[in-house]
Scaffold this motif. Structure first.
Motif, mmCIF file in Angstrom:
data_model
loop_
_atom_site.group_PDB
_atom_site.id
_atom_site.type_symbol
_atom_site.label_atom_id
_atom_site.label_comp_id
_atom_site.label_asym_id
_atom_site.label_seq_id
_atom_site.Cartn_x
_atom_site.Cartn_y
_atom_site.Cartn_z
ATOM 1 N N LYS A 214 81.199 -31.016 -63.002
ATOM 2 C CA LYS A 214 81.354 -31.887 -63.999
ATOM 3 C C LYS A 214 80.718 -33.263 -63.646
ATOM 4 N N PRO A 215 79.436 -33.290 -64.149
ATOM 5 C CA PRO A 215 78.812 -34.712 -64.063
ATOM 6 C C PRO A 215 79.673 -35.907 -64.418
ATOM 7 N N PHE A 216 79.562 -37.039 -63.709
ATOM 8 C CA PHE A 216 80.054 -38.276 -64.101
ATOM 9 C C PHE A 216 79.326 -39.230 -63.814
ATOM 10 N N ASP A 217 79.626 -40.464 -64.323
ATOM 11 C CA ASP A 217 79.009 -41.841 -64.171
ATOM 12 C C ASP A 217 79.427 -42.288 -62.808
ATOM 13 N N VAL A 218 78.651 -42.247 -61.661
ATOM 14 C CA VAL A 218 79.278 -42.726 -60.401
ATOM 15 C C VAL A 218 79.590 -44.090 -60.227
ATOM 16 N N GLN A 219 79.389 -44.696 -61.465
ATOM 17 C CA GLN A 219 79.929 -46.375 -61.300
ATOM 18 C C GLN A 219 81.486 -46.316 -61.565
ATOM 19 N N THR A 220 81.892 -45.330 -62.056
ATOM 20 C CA THR A 220 83.547 -45.107 -62.325
ATOM 21 C C THR A 220 84.169 -44.364 -61.123
ATOM 22 N N ALA A 221 83.392 -44.196 -60.050
ATOM 23 C CA ALA A 221 84.056 -43.796 -58.993
ATOM 24 C C ALA A 221 84.029 -44.596 -57.669
ATOM 25 N N PHE A 222 83.875 -45.814 -58.114
ATOM 26 C CA PHE A 222 84.325 -46.864 -56.949
ATOM 27 C C PHE A 222 84.442 -48.283 -57.492
ATOM 28 N N THR A 223 85.146 -48.927 -56.825
ATOM 29 C CA THR A 223 85.241 -50.391 -57.369
ATOM 30 C C THR A 223 85.228 -51.293 -56.270
ATOM 31 N N THR A 224 84.658 -52.379 -56.412
ATOM 32 C CA THR A 224 84.693 -53.511 -55.214
ATOM 33 C C THR A 224 85.561 -54.700 -55.703
ATOM 34 N N LYS A 225 86.094 -54.653 -56.853
ATOM 35 C CA LYS A 225 86.878 -55.914 -57.329
ATOM 36 C C LYS A 225 88.122 -56.111 -56.438
ATOM 37 N N MET A 226 88.695 -55.145 -55.837
ATOM 38 C CA MET A 226 89.999 -55.380 -54.916
ATOM 39 C C MET A 226 89.700 -56.079 -53.751
ATOM 40 N N LEU A 227 88.340 -56.042 -53.401
ATOM 41 C CA LEU A 227 87.928 -56.774 -51.861
ATOM 42 C C LEU A 227 88.076 -58.164 -52.080
ATOM 43 N N ASP A 228 88.431 -58.524 -50.742
ATOM 44 C CA ASP A 228 88.467 -60.192 -50.660
ATOM 45 C C ASP A 228 87.013 -60.437 -50.098
ATOM 46 N N THR A 229 86.066 -61.032 -50.851
ATOM 47 C CA THR A 229 84.584 -61.535 -50.335
ATOM 48 C C THR A 229 84.903 -62.525 -49.235
ATOM 49 N N SER A 230 85.830 -63.233 -48.941
ATOM 50 C CA SER A 230 85.775 -64.080 -47.746
ATOM 51 C C SER A 230 86.134 -63.494 -46.492
ATOM 52 N N ILE A 231 86.346 -62.077 -46.516
ATOM 53 C CA ILE A 231 86.427 -61.282 -45.343
ATOM 54 C C ILE A 231 85.179 -60.277 -44.959
ATOM 55 N N LYS A 232 84.544 -60.646 -43.976
ATOM 56 C CA LYS A 232 82.951 -60.199 -43.680
ATOM 57 C C LYS A 232 83.174 -59.460 -42.617
ATOM 58 N N MET A 233 82.239 -58.289 -42.148
ATOM 59 C CA MET A 233 82.035 -57.725 -40.896
ATOM 60 C C MET A 233 81.226 -58.798 -39.909
ATOM 61 N N ASP A 234 81.961 -58.812 -38.922
ATOM 62 C CA ASP A 234 81.336 -59.958 -37.558
ATOM 63 C C ASP A 234 80.291 -59.136 -36.972
ATOM 64 N N ALA A 235 78.878 -59.267 -37.656
ATOM 65 C CA ALA A 235 77.859 -58.571 -36.746
ATOM 66 C C ALA A 235 77.708 -58.945 -35.322
ATOM 67 N N SER A 236 78.331 -60.002 -34.909
ATOM 68 C CA SER A 236 78.108 -60.514 -33.422
ATOM 69 C C SER A 236 79.100 -59.648 -32.386
ATOM 70 N N LYS A 237 79.708 -58.929 -33.100
ATOM 71 C CA LYS A 237 80.861 -58.090 -32.363
ATOM 72 C C LYS A 237 80.407 -56.840 -32.099
ATOM 73 N N VAL A 238 79.155 -56.704 -32.608
ATOM 74 C CA VAL A 238 78.397 -54.986 -32.602
ATOM 75 C C VAL A 238 77.541 -54.841 -31.505
ATOM 76 N N LYS A 239 77.803 -54.135 -30.510
ATOM 77 C CA LYS A 239 76.807 -54.163 -29.458
ATOM 78 C C LYS A 239 75.464 -53.277 -29.913
ATOM 79 N N LYS A 240 74.279 -53.709 -29.707
ATOM 80 C CA LYS A 240 73.149 -53.098 -29.945
ATOM 81 C C LYS A 240 72.755 -51.966 -29.168
#
Length: 333
Positions: free
Chosen positions: A307-333
């Motif tokens: 049953k096809p659906f609008d993918v935009q209804t399958a997720f939301t970013t509204k609950m996220l705290d945008t002040s919390i970000k992934m710290d890229a400096s902690k990831v080893k290359k």
């Protein structure tokens, strides 16, 4: 003595099973608990969920397909599932919504031993792949097979539990196993130079991996609780990225049978899977709309949508705290 007993009984009747005033909430994992789930155990041990009125129970999972269906049917309000697998479930009527990505990059990887006559994906036909029935790699196998240019029915699948994959490969019960990239080091240690592997990303398939999902009806009825749950979870993941030691301590105290050194190695791989241009600039756990369109198209092209659906209804970013970000400096290359 009689009055003491009556008082004790009255007190017991007044007290709920969990923390006072807290809402009993279930989270169904995708698999058995390992390092990638440690932030949930850490936040629970710290009392963060409880402070927000959430009495959290963490349930061991049996695959992304199973957790998607349980959340989608209302059997569990929250769950962890490979996002492409969750989209498949949604097309079949599962009422679920993705809230945050944990693996911004797919962790899906195939492993084999060169000594078994497998040197690459073109050698897969005629061989046995071991994984559990609900494994995301099995659900999405037709997509991988098409991308690899091999017939979907060219391999056979053998049911192998998540903790028995290495043993099954070593004993030649199967020729190939699917597993998450965070378990990569265990296989390197076990098989050394005989190990062959291919991450799905190397085939041009990079759908979102493990993600936090919620039952749609539950989200509609409890938006504040869901927001609290997401933001506490973000906070926990960010804390574990900064220093995983207390997170693994919480995990090991609540889950038996895990090796601490292996979990440390896993976490380094997990940080790599968590990092992309959106999780480092928008918010830890961010789900990008354009990528979701591509994931939807991938599922629709290779598996089809009941049953096809609008993918935009399958997720939301509204609950996220945008002040919390992934710290890229902690990831080893």
């Amino acid at each position: 003595m009689k009055y003491l007993m009556i008082a004790a009984l009255a007190l017991a009747l007044l007290l709920p099973g969990g923390p006072a005033g807290a809402e009993p909430i279930n989270l169904m994992l995708n698999w058995t608990p390992t390092a990638d789930h440690s932030p949930f155990y850490y936040a629970k041990a710290q009392g963060w969920y409880e402070k927000a009125g959430i009495d959290l129970t963490i349930e061991v999972g049996k695959g992304s397909g199973v957790s998607s269906l349980k959340v989608g049917s209302g059997g569990s309000p929250f769950g962890i599932a490979d996002l492409a697998t969750a989209l498949v479930a949604r097309s079949k009527g599962a009422d679920l919504v993705a809230l945050m990505s944990i693996y911004a990059n797919t962790g899906q990887t195939f492993y084999w031993l060169k000594s078994y006559g497998v040197n690459g994906v073109k050698d897969f036909p005629g061989h046995k792949i071991g994984n559990p029935p609900g494994d995301a790699s099995r659900v999405m196998w037709p997509a991988f097979a098409k991308a690899a240019g091999i017939a979907p029915d060219a391999v056979s699948f053998v049911n192998v539990g998540p903790t028995a994959k290495i043993a099954a490969l070593k004993s030649h019960t199967v020729d190939i196993i699917s597993d998450f990239y965070n378990e990569h080091d265990l296989k390197l240690i076990e098989f050394g130079g005989d190990l062959g592997y291919l991450n799905w990303k190397d085939m041009g398939l990079n759908p979102y991996g493990n993600s936090l999902i919620v039952n749609g009806a539950f989200l509609q009825k409890n938006p504040k609780l869901v927001e609290d749950f997401v933001r506490i979870t973000q906070k926990a993941y960010a804390a574990c990225v900064a220093d995983v030691t207390p997170c693994l301590k919480a995990l090991l105290e609540q889950v038996s049978g895990l090796d601490e050194e292996n979990q440390k190695r896993q976490w380094e791989r997990i940080k790599f899977l968590m990092k992309d241009e959106f999780t480092t600039t928008k918010a830890l756990g961010w789900i990008d709309g354009e990528r979701m369109k591509k994931d939807y198209e991938l599922v629709q092209t290779y598996l089809g949508m009941e049953k096809p659906f609008d993918v935009q209804t399958a997720f939301t970013t509204k609950m996220l705290d945008t002040s919390i970000k992934m710290d890229a400096s902690k990831v080893k290359k």
